[in-house]
Design an enzyme around this catalytic site. Structure first.
Site, PDB file in Angstrom:
ATOM      1  N   ARG A 260      57.792 -11.845 -47.808  1.00  0.00           N
ATOM      2  CA  ARG A 260      56.636 -11.446 -48.613  1.00  0.00           C
ATOM      3  C   ARG A 260      55.414 -11.363 -47.704  1.00  0.00           C
ATOM      4  O   ARG A 260      55.087 -12.338 -47.022  1.00  0.00           O
ATOM      5  CB  ARG A 260      56.399 -12.481 -49.715  1.00  0.00           C
ATOM      6  CG  ARG A 260      55.090 -12.285 -50.447  1.00  0.00           C
ATOM      7  CD  ARG A 260      54.899 -13.268 -51.599  1.00  0.00           C
ATOM      8  NE  ARG A 260      53.612 -13.017 -52.211  1.00  0.00           N
ATOM      9  CZ  ARG A 260      52.608 -13.893 -52.269  1.00  0.00           C
ATOM     10  NH1 ARG A 260      52.748 -15.114 -51.782  1.00  0.00           N
ATOM     11  NH2 ARG A 260      51.461 -13.560 -52.820  1.00  0.00           N
TER      12      ARG A 260
ATOM     13  N   HIS B 208      45.716  -9.902 -51.411  1.00  0.00           N
ATOM     14  CA  HIS B 208      45.708 -11.321 -51.045  1.00  0.00           C
ATOM     15  C   HIS B 208      44.317 -11.645 -50.487  1.00  0.00           C
ATOM     16  O   HIS B 208      44.155 -11.943 -49.320  1.00  0.00           O
ATOM     17  CB  HIS B 208      46.826 -11.622 -50.041  1.00  0.00           C
ATOM     18  CG  HIS B 208      47.213 -13.073 -49.961  1.00  0.00           C
ATOM     19  ND1 HIS B 208      48.486 -13.537 -50.193  1.00  0.00           N
ATOM     20  CD2 HIS B 208      46.481 -14.178 -49.683  1.00  0.00           C
ATOM     21  CE1 HIS B 208      48.531 -14.855 -50.046  1.00  0.00           C
ATOM     22  NE2 HIS B 208      47.328 -15.273 -49.731  1.00  0.00           N
TER      23      HIS B 208
ATOM     24  N   GLU C 196      47.313 -15.150 -56.631  1.00  0.00           N
ATOM     25  CA  GLU C 196      46.517 -16.296 -57.068  1.00  0.00           C
ATOM     26  C   GLU C 196      45.139 -15.955 -57.633  1.00  0.00           C
ATOM     27  O   GLU C 196      44.103 -16.211 -57.004  1.00  0.00           O
ATOM     28  CB  GLU C 196      46.333 -17.284 -55.906  1.00  0.00           C
ATOM     29  CG  GLU C 196      47.636 -17.850 -55.414  1.00  0.00           C
ATOM     30  CD  GLU C 196      47.444 -18.999 -54.428  1.00  0.00           C
ATOM     31  OE1 GLU C 196      46.331 -19.167 -53.910  1.00  0.00           O
ATOM     32  OE2 GLU C 196      48.406 -19.729 -54.197  1.00  0.00           O
TER      33      GLU C 196
ATOM     34  N   ASN D 247      53.189 -19.574 -57.061  1.00  0.00           N
ATOM     35  CA  ASN D 247      52.868 -20.318 -55.841  1.00  0.00           C
ATOM     36  C   ASN D 247      52.655 -21.761 -56.271  1.00  0.00           C
ATOM     37  O   ASN D 247      51.788 -22.050 -57.104  1.00  0.00           O
ATOM     38  CB  ASN D 247      51.580 -19.812 -55.192  1.00  0.00           C
ATOM     39  CG  ASN D 247      51.756 -18.449 -54.550  1.00  0.00           C
ATOM     40  OD1 ASN D 247      52.845 -17.888 -54.533  1.00  0.00           O
ATOM     41  ND2 ASN D 247      50.667 -17.924 -54.010  1.00  0.00           N
TER      42      ASN D 247
ATOM     43  N   TYR E 180      52.315 -25.822 -54.904  1.00  0.00           N
ATOM     44  CA  TYR E 180      52.197 -26.784 -53.801  1.00  0.00           C
ATOM     45  C   TYR E 180      52.053 -28.214 -54.278  1.00  0.00           C
ATOM     46  O   TYR E 180      52.557 -29.123 -53.648  1.00  0.00           O
ATOM     47  CB  TYR E 180      50.960 -26.458 -52.943  1.00  0.00           C
ATOM     48  CG  TYR E 180      51.067 -25.183 -52.154  1.00  0.00           C
ATOM     49  CD1 TYR E 180      50.748 -23.951 -52.719  1.00  0.00           C
ATOM     50  CD2 TYR E 180      51.489 -25.198 -50.827  1.00  0.00           C
ATOM     51  CE1 TYR E 180      50.850 -22.775 -51.992  1.00  0.00           C
ATOM     52  CE2 TYR E 180      51.589 -24.027 -50.084  1.00  0.00           C
ATOM     53  CZ  TYR E 180      51.275 -22.815 -50.673  1.00  0.00           C
ATOM     54  OH  TYR E 180      51.372 -21.657 -49.949  1.00  0.00           O
TER      55      TYR E 180
ATOM     56  N   GLU F  84      55.447 -18.713 -53.071  1.00  0.00           N
ATOM     57  CA  GLU F  84      54.936 -19.607 -52.020  1.00  0.00           C
ATOM     58  C   GLU F  84      55.245 -21.041 -52.387  1.00  0.00           C
ATOM     59  O   GLU F  84      55.151 -21.434 -53.557  1.00  0.00           O
ATOM     60  CB  GLU F  84      53.405 -19.523 -51.869  1.00  0.00           C
ATOM     61  CG  GLU F  84      52.895 -18.320 -51.140  1.00  0.00           C
ATOM     62  CD  GLU F  84      51.374 -18.310 -51.025  1.00  0.00           C
ATOM     63  OE1 GLU F  84      50.761 -19.396 -50.909  1.00  0.00           O
ATOM     64  OE2 GLU F  84      50.818 -17.204 -51.056  1.00  0.00           O
TER      65      GLU F  84
HETATM   66  C1  PNW Z   1      47.738 -20.451 -51.089  1.00  0.00           C
HETATM   67  N1  PNW Z   1      46.042 -25.545 -54.627  1.00  0.00           N
HETATM   68  O1  PNW Z   1      46.520 -20.969 -51.527  1.00  0.00           O
HETATM   69  C2  PNW Z   1      47.466 -19.065 -50.553  1.00  0.00           C
HETATM   70  O2  PNW Z   1      48.137 -18.061 -51.258  1.00  0.00           O
HETATM   71  C3  PNW Z   1      47.704 -18.910 -49.084  1.00  0.00           C
HETATM   72  O3  PNW Z   1      46.978 -17.826 -48.593  1.00  0.00           O
HETATM   73  C4  PNW Z   1      47.361 -20.181 -48.372  1.00  0.00           C
HETATM   74  O4  PNW Z   1      47.388 -20.071 -46.988  1.00  0.00           O
HETATM   75  C5  PNW Z   1      48.340 -21.228 -48.840  1.00  0.00           C
HETATM   76  O5  PNW Z   1      48.289 -21.387 -50.246  1.00  0.00           O
HETATM   77  C6  PNW Z   1      48.130 -22.589 -48.206  1.00  0.00           C
HETATM   78  O6  PNW Z   1      46.844 -23.044 -48.476  1.00  0.00           O
HETATM   79  C7  PNW Z   1      46.453 -22.125 -52.279  1.00  0.00           C
HETATM   80  O7  PNW Z   1      44.981 -26.192 -54.595  1.00  0.00           O
HETATM   81  C8  PNW Z   1      45.330 -22.897 -52.182  1.00  0.00           C
HETATM   82  O8  PNW Z   1      46.990 -25.916 -55.313  1.00  0.00           O
HETATM   83  C9  PNW Z   1      45.186 -24.030 -52.956  1.00  0.00           C
HETATM   84  C10 PNW Z   1      46.182 -24.389 -53.845  1.00  0.00           C
HETATM   85  C11 PNW Z   1      47.305 -23.627 -53.948  1.00  0.00           C
HETATM   86  C12 PNW Z   1      47.432 -22.489 -53.150  1.00  0.00           C
END
Ligand code: PNW
Length: 506
Positions: A98, A143, A188, A330, A332, A400
């Site tokens: 991706r 993006h 996002e 995405n 995390y 992601e």
């Molecule tokens: C993503 N959160 O951003 C983005 O899509 C990417 O470009 C970035 O590099 C990657 O995560 C890592 O940071 C996020 O707070 C930023 O949960 C913050 C969050 C999630 C995704």
């Protein structure tokens, strides 16, 4: 057949055996990595590329960026290293990748009347190289890198963005849609709208939490809907692909099992991603009800004659509803949410005041180099199960998921391996529960320019040497572990590679 058995024996010897072969990924599951144009390409003004909002803010305010690399002028130099990037995909055996298109590389001024042939050529080269090796491209149109001339006209705060974005999408579908069958309109919305328009840690640094966030939210969803309908009507019948959107879905656990905490966690979900998911994936469309009522009530108290959240007309609701062939996730990290504890004062009015509840993270949840990223138990499983029950979308693609380590760490990234393996267990649990998850993209193929974090937060399965003009890439231990997963389609905890020499398996 014999050759195959010998080969398998060799592979098993190299990679060990998964303990429980029954828990395995389907053979058509897409295993990939993700990146984004600003974060890897460099070539910020090469061959006719126009200025993006990230070029603008980093050149004007370099002091906002941490660490040694203050702008994405060169980043991983994938503008020149795209062949090596595809080679890395082949080394790990990825079946998908991706990446995002840079709008201003394709349309230097943002508008479709002027197309940059060199930009088209760059993406054609990359896509052709991937297709040559059977790597499925998943392409993100946006993006976070709006062309600066469109920002000068208000960017996502200007309702005309819906037209500008549709025009850009048409150029992308026309040029690449014969080979690209998976389109993601926006990456996002929360980060675009809250962090970019509602706050000041992403371009364009508008910092209008109570108004900008929400103006952007609706304009973004309607822009997405325009691109979806364009694809659905004019391109899908010929090209046969699919078009969706990717949301950042943090998971919000209620801190206790009280009804108040359940409500608080639900408000957080609606505020953080429901305002983007609901108009697209729910049956009724528009903004989610409870959060809409909350913002309307607060707006009234605060002396506004209208709800700061805004609203969808019936026609807009109908236009946005059902406009996604898959739900891109995405994921995390997570929080515990409390209705009564850990509530921090927020400016009034603001998105965080509209949310108004407490966030907490238990000390036993490990923290990545990125302070916002913690590893919470089964958060991916919980997030997708919730979305599946609430919206029942046709399918999910995890676009992601990843873990950062600090600058200066070596190639042994066992903490990242622990994080990814836990996420893969969650995906196997989702599949076992009958949830239609079609793919998993690790963030990221390689270390890259992490927005205002510069190169201090390293998410790569491959390390990148940012001091080397060649931007040499070297496989980390996690790249080998991902390769094992892709090869065997199951998680092998006994696999613990020590020789980190990466090669392409034919
Ligand atoms: C993503 N959160 O951003 C983005 O899509 C990417 O470009 C970035 O590099 C990657 O995560 C890592 O940071 C996020 O707070 C930023 O949960 C913050 C969050 C999630 C995704």
């Amino acid at each position: 057949m014999k050759i195959l058995m010998v080969l398998c024996a060799v592979v098993a010897a190299c990679y060990g055996e998964c303990e429980n072969k029954d828990r395995s990924f389907p053979s058509d599951f897409l295993f990939g990595c993700a990146t984004a144009a600003v974060q890897i390409e460099g070539g910020w003004n090469a061959d006719g590329k126009g200025e993006s909002i990230w070029d603008r803010i980093t050149h004007r305010y370099p002091e906002l960026v941490s660490g040694p690399v203050l702008n994405p002028d060169v980043s991983c130099d994938s503008y020149n290293n795209w062949k090596r990037d595809v080679e890395m995909m082949r080394e790990m055996g990825l079946t998908a990748y991706r990446f995002s298109l840079s709008w201003s590389r394709i349309l230097p001024k943002g508008f479709a009347n002027e197309v940059n042939p060199k930009g088209i050529e760059y993406y054609n080269n990359l896509i052709n190289e991937m297709v040559k090796y059977n790597i499925t491209p998943l392409v993100t149109l946006y993006h976070w890198d709006l062309p600066q001339p469109l920002q000068d006209l208000g960017g996502l705060a200007n309702p005309l963005i819906t037209k500008w974005f549709e025009d850009y999408a048409r150029v992308a579908f026309t040029n690449f849609g014969d080979r690209v069958k998976h389109w993601i309109t926006f990456n996002e919305p929360r980060e675009v709208c809250y962090e970019g328009y509602g706050f000041n840690n992403k371009a364009p640094l508008v910092n209008s939490s109570a108004i900008g966030t929400y103006v952007c939210a609706k304009n973004l969803v309607l822009s997405h809907a325009n691109a979806y309908h364009l694809y659905d009507k004019e391109f899908k019948p010929i090209q046969g692909g699919e078009c969706g959107i990717t949301l950042s879905v943090q998971w919000f656990y209620p801190m206790t099992d009280s009804a108040e905490d359940a409500y608080a966690a639900e408000i957080m979900r609606q505020a953080e991603w429901g305002i983007y998911a609901h108009p697209i994936y729910s049956k009724e469309g528009g903004f989610p009800k409870e959060f809409a009522e909350r913002v309307a009530a607060k707006s009234k108290e605060q002396g506004f004659g209208w709800s700061r959240l805004g609203e969808y007309t019936e026609e807009e609701k109908a236009w946005a509803r059902g406009t996604s062939d898959f739900f891109g996730i995405n994921h995390y990290t997570a929080f515990q949410i409390s209705a009564t504890k850990y509530i921090e004062a927020s400016p009034v009015p603001s998105l965080t005041d509209d949310e108004g509840f407490g966030h907490f993270r238990p000390a036993e949840w490990p923290v990545a180099a990125s302070a916002w990223c913690v590893m919470a138990p089964n958060s991916l499983y919980n997030a997708i199960t919730f979305l599946n029950n609430k919206y029942n979308p046709p399918k999910f693609i995890i676009t992601e998921n990843g873990w950062s380590i600090a600058i200066g760490r070596d190639l042994i990234d066992d903490d990242r391996i622990t994080y990814h393996r836990a996420a893969w267990e969650d995906v196997l649990d989702l599949l076992a529960a009958g949830v239609n998850v079609k793919g998993y993209m690790a963030w990221s193929l390689m270390d890259n320019w992490e927005w205002l974090g510069g190169v201090t937060e390293r998410f790569g399965l491959y390390a990148v040497d940012f001091e080397d003009p060649a931007r040499t890439r070297t496989a980390r231990k996690s790249a080998f572990v991902y390769k094992q997963l892709i090869k065997d389609r199951c998680i092998d905890y006994s696999y613990n590679p020590t020789n980190l020499t990466m090669t392409i398996d034919e």
